[in-house]
Design an enzyme around this catalytic site. Structure first.
Site, mmCIF file in Angstrom:
data_model
loop_
_atom_site.group_PDB
_atom_site.id
_atom_site.type_symbol
_atom_site.label_atom_id
_atom_site.label_comp_id
_atom_site.label_asym_id
_atom_site.label_seq_id
_atom_site.Cartn_x
_atom_site.Cartn_y
_atom_site.Cartn_z
ATOM 1 N N ASP A 7 0.701 -1.533 -0.170
ATOM 2 C CA ASP A 7 -0.204 -0.134 -0.139
ATOM 3 C C ASP A 7 1.076 0.614 -0.133
ATOM 4 O O ASP A 7 2.075 0.970 0.279
ATOM 5 C CB ASP A 7 -0.785 -0.499 1.264
ATOM 6 C CG ASP A 7 -1.821 1.237 1.242
ATOM 7 O OD1 ASP A 7 -2.142 1.459 0.189
ATOM 8 O OD2 ASP A 7 -1.919 1.726 2.287
ATOM 9 N N ASP A 9 0.014 4.992 0.946
ATOM 10 C CA ASP A 9 -0.121 6.112 2.802
ATOM 11 C C ASP A 9 -0.213 5.454 3.056
ATOM 12 O O ASP A 9 -1.189 3.522 3.620
ATOM 13 C CB ASP A 9 -2.001 7.086 2.063
ATOM 14 C CG ASP A 9 -1.538 7.648 0.721
ATOM 15 O OD1 ASP A 9 -0.638 8.167 -0.017
ATOM 16 O OD2 ASP A 9 -2.682 8.076 0.207
#
Length: 179
Positions: A7, A9
């Site tokens: 991922d 953020d």
């Protein structure tokens, strides 16, 4: 092929509840880019799978998102690393698309693109939806404490077999030690 799905953020860079809306707002979490470079240098392919609903919300454009990713790629390249591909979901939470995590669409696209099974591929995230999408496709989910990771851990209900680490650098250290 050694593949890791990350991922963005809260895993690679600092997260914000107000969204990362410009290259200036994008700031790497200390040690994350260096760890990604080590992984690249050991022959791993790094793929990012990221929900970016700020596009659907009108908070930033695709051109701005591309500029953010160019900044990330430049900083990583300066350390000797690279991201092989970035898969994004530009949709909002109510769009009912198949790509917004926890839906499996981005992970299915990754499997198709690389013509591989994602069984036991490490997938690192900081939210329950990251882990659910990864788990649904047979990946080995990893939860990091950075970003929203602490909140996710406190809420519980993690997919079976989820591994937990302090940050991306510690996950990558473990992956490289096990390889």
């Amino acid at each position: 092929m050694k593949l890791a799905i990350l991922d963005r953020d809260g895993v690679i860079n600092q997260d914000s509840d107000a969204f990362i809306k410009s290259p200036d707002e994008w700031q790497a979490i200390p040690g994350s880019l260096e760890a990604m470079a080590r992984l690249t240098q050991q022959g791993w392919k790094i793929v990012i799978a990221t929900n970016q609903s700020g596009i659907a919300r009108g908070l930033f454009s695709m051109a701005t998102l591309n500029a953010i990713h160019m900044k990330m790629r430049r900083e990583l390249a300066a350390l000797g690393g690279m991201v092989d591909a970035i898969f994004i979901c530009p949709h909002g939470p109510n769009d009912q698309c198949l790509c917004r995590k926890p839906a499996p669409g981005m992970f299915q696209d990754i499997a198709r693109r690389y013509e591989v099974s994602l069984k036991q591929v490490p997938a690192i995230g900081d939210s329950l939806r990251d882990l659910q999408a990864a788990h649904s496709q047979g990946c080995q989910p990893w939860l990091v404490h950075t970003g929203k990771g602490e909140r996710t851990l406190k809420k519980g209900n993690l997919p079976e077999g989820t591994k937990i680490a302090e940050n991306l650098a510690s996950v990558i250290d473990t992956l490289l030690a096990e390889a």
